[in-house]
Design a protein around this motif. Structure first.
Motif, PDB file in Angstrom:
ATOM      1  N   TYR A   1      -3.886   0.936  -8.861  1.00 36.61           N
ATOM      2  CA  TYR A   1      -2.833  -0.046  -8.654  1.00 36.61           C
ATOM      3  C   TYR A   1      -1.974  -0.227  -9.898  1.00 36.61           C
TER       4      TYR A   1
ATOM      5  N   ILE B   1       0.593   6.688  -5.298  1.00 35.82           N
ATOM      6  CA  ILE B   1       0.948   5.724  -6.335  1.00 35.82           C
ATOM      7  C   ILE B   1       1.616   6.387  -7.529  1.00 35.82           C
TER       8      ILE B   1
ATOM      9  N   VAL C   1      -0.622   2.474 -14.226  1.00 34.44           N
ATOM     10  CA  VAL C   1      -1.555   2.564 -13.106  1.00 34.44           C
ATOM     11  C   VAL C   1      -2.973   2.381 -13.647  1.00 34.44           C
TER      12      VAL C   1
ATOM     13  N   LEU D   1       1.220  -2.800  -6.313  1.00 39.48           N
ATOM     14  CA  LEU D   1       1.376  -1.516  -5.638  1.00 39.48           C
ATOM     15  C   LEU D   1       0.009  -0.847  -5.683  1.00 39.48           C
ATOM     16  N   ARG D   2      -0.557  -0.533  -4.507  1.00 42.33           N
ATOM     17  CA  ARG D   2      -1.956  -0.078  -4.447  1.00 42.33           C
ATOM     18  C   ARG D   2      -2.108   1.180  -3.606  1.00 42.33           C
ATOM     19  N   GLU D   3      -2.918   2.095  -4.131  1.00 43.50           N
ATOM     20  CA  GLU D   3      -3.363   3.260  -3.369  1.00 43.50           C
ATOM     21  C   GLU D   3      -4.851   3.069  -3.123  1.00 43.50           C
TER      22      GLU D   3
ATOM     23  N   ASN E   1       0.824  -1.204   0.000  1.00 45.25           N
ATOM     24  CA  ASN E   1       0.000   0.000   0.000  1.00 45.25           C
ATOM     25  C   ASN E   1       0.859   1.256   0.000  1.00 45.25           C
ATOM     26  N   THR E   2       0.369   2.269  -0.692  1.00 45.68           N
ATOM     27  CA  THR E   2       1.041   3.555  -0.783  1.00 45.68           C
ATOM     28  C   THR E   2       0.011   4.677  -0.697  1.00 45.68           C
TER      29      THR E   2
ATOM     30  N   ASP F   1       5.263   7.100  -6.486  1.00 44.02           N
ATOM     31  CA  ASP F   1       6.013   5.850  -6.346  1.00 44.02           C
ATOM     32  C   ASP F   1       6.214   5.179  -7.699  1.00 44.02           C
ATOM     33  N   HIS F   2       5.195   5.217  -8.545  1.00 40.78           N
ATOM     34  CA  HIS F   2       5.306   4.629  -9.880  1.00 40.78           C
ATOM     35  C   HIS F   2       6.426   5.318 -10.658  1.00 40.78           C
TER      36      HIS F   2
END
Length: 123
Positions: free
Chosen positions: A104, A79, A96, A117-119, A75-76, A82-83
């Protein structure tokens, strides 16, 4: 039951040193422990900075071949940032996407273990 948390997720890898470099240098995880474990094993434990849950890079489970772990979510709160940072470090990560459960992107480690990777959605 009095279980209060998950502490360690075992990540099956073929080359612990290569995987350590990936999780530390590409994903930015913190190396918490690296120590001998028995005559031919090394315990390598990492975590995202500030995260209570950690990962251990393992080669010791016969029924867990390298690359078989799929769908673990990281979790972030950002995103997009971070991406961009992960792409800048050379990670091959999907674009995304959006679903009702969040925005994600997916990627694999060098062995093919699949991560998300998920917001979380607002609210």
């Amino acid at each position: 039951m009095a279980i209060t948390s998950f502490e360690i997720v075992s990540v099956p890898v073929s080359d612990p040193q290569r995987s350590k470099a990936f999780y530390r240098d590409v994903l930015g995880f913190t190396l918490l422990r690296e120590m001998p474990m028995g005559p031919a094993q090394t315990w390598i434990q990492l975590s995202p900075p500030g995260c209570a849950t950690t990962i251990a890079l393992v080669t010791l489970f016969d029924k867990m071949p390298s690359g078989c772990l799929q769908g673990v979510m990281l979790n972030t709160d950002n995103i997009d940032g971070d991406h961009a940072a992960l792409t800048g470090r050379g990670l091959q990560i999907s674009e995304v996407k959006s679903e009702p459960w969040g925005r994600y992107a997916t990627f694999n480690d060098p062995d093919g273990n699949g991560w998300v990777l998920r917001e979380a959605p607002a609210g």
